[in-house]
Design an enzyme around this catalytic site. Structure first.
Site, PDB file in Angstrom:
ATOM      1  N   GLY A  11      -2.817   7.569  -2.029  1.00 39.83           N
ATOM      2  CA  GLY A  11      -1.729   8.180  -2.790  1.00 39.83           C
ATOM      3  C   GLY A  11      -1.815   7.796  -4.245  1.00 39.83           C
ATOM      4  CB  CYS A  12      -1.949   9.759  -7.419  1.00 39.28           C
ATOM      5  SG  CYS A  12      -0.658  10.963  -7.106  1.00 39.28           S
ATOM      6  N   GLY A  13      -0.797   6.763  -7.936  1.00 40.84           N
ATOM      7  CA  GLY A  13       0.324   5.968  -8.423  1.00 40.84           C
ATOM      8  C   GLY A  13       0.630   4.778  -7.544  1.00 40.84           C
TER       9      GLY A  13
END
Length: 280
Positions: free
Chosen positions: A112-114
């Site tokens: 997941g980005c972030g």
């Protein structure tokens, strides 16, 4: 009505205007998405720092802590305060949280980005989960995709964010954008938990790819249908099959691909096949 334990309403500014020059050397005003750190504390123990847009931070904190298995009893929560000056969110609960140190040792960074994270005990909590198997009409998907096109306000203005939505039929129950899709799903999970509603008649929509993390969080909400305009990862697909989630990806315009739950789809609005046009 906001629950009494929430002591803040700390929605932050979502975009800001900056001056840029383009490839011709001409000056323009461009909106960019705001991003800010929010360190989450549970009973004064630091858990994680989330990078977030800050649209609905209280719901984000609730959804994150619930999805990680750190809290389960909404009625035991005593306070939840978000303070952007200190870039912190503090949740205090009477629920026992003594096992948090051991749980944090099993932290796994996801795709997941972030800074998406999941914890070792989460999959164990999903053992025995049985999701509803609703019929999904093709015409409903088309109507929903059309309705969703009216959202994504921050993305349209500034880009650089993901959007997620809880949907019932063609109705958008709640839509949220954030810099990471996992933040957006946690925010909606928090809102659904606060509402006391079931997820069994909902469709979860995301602009992001369908990874294992997305599938797990949707299953935790009890939502049986997952819809995305992006693609699917192998582990996300394996988990969707295991958990009985109908997974529909690459959904845009009149096209989509059903990866799991094909028997739940009712093809009642097939688009015409144009001669000589190959679908990619």
């Amino acid at each position: 009505m906001t629950p009494t334990f929430i002591k803040s309403n700390a929605a932050a500014r979502l975009t800001m205007a900056v001056e840029i020059i383009d490839e011709q050397g001409e000056c323009h005003t461009q909106h960019i998405a705001c991003e800010r750190p929010l360190t989450v504390y549970l009973n004064w123990k630091e858990v994680v720092t989330l990078m977030t847009l800050g649209a609905r931070p209280e719901a984000l904190v609730l959804g994150y802590l619930k999805n990680q298995g750190f809290i389960r009893d909404l009625g035991a929560i005593e306070s939840l305060i978000v303070d952007w000056e200190s870039e912190a969110a503090a949740l205090v609960t009477a629920e026992a949280t003594g096992g948090i140190d051991k749980a944090l040792e099993k932290k796994t960074v996801t795709s997941g980005c972030g800074q998406g994270t999941m914890y070792g005990s989460v999959m164990k909590q999903l053992e025995g989960v049985v999701l509803a198997q609703p019929r999904v009409r093709q015409s409903t998907l088309y109507g929903l995709l059309k309705a969703l096109s009216a959202h994504n306000d921050t993305y349209k203005m500034a880009g650089a964010v993901h959007g997620c939505a809880l949907c019932r039929g063609t109705e958008i129950v709640s839509f949220v954008e954030d810099v990471g899709r996992h933040n957006a799903v946690d925010t909606l999970a928090g809102e659904l938990w606060l509402s006391g509603a079931s997820g069994e008649d909902l469709i979860f929509y995301t602009t992001g790819r369908l990874t294992s993390e997305m599938v797990i969080k949707v299953a935790q909400m009890g939502i049986p249908v997952l819809l995305s305009r992006s693609g699917v990862t192998q582990m996300g697909l394996d988990l969707a099959r295991r958990l009985g989630i109908t997974m529909i990806a690459r959904a845009k315009g009149r096209h989509f691909q059903v990866f799991t739950g094909q028997d739940n789809l009712e093809l009642d609005d097939k688009p015409p096949v144009l001669e000589g046009v190959r679908r990619g």
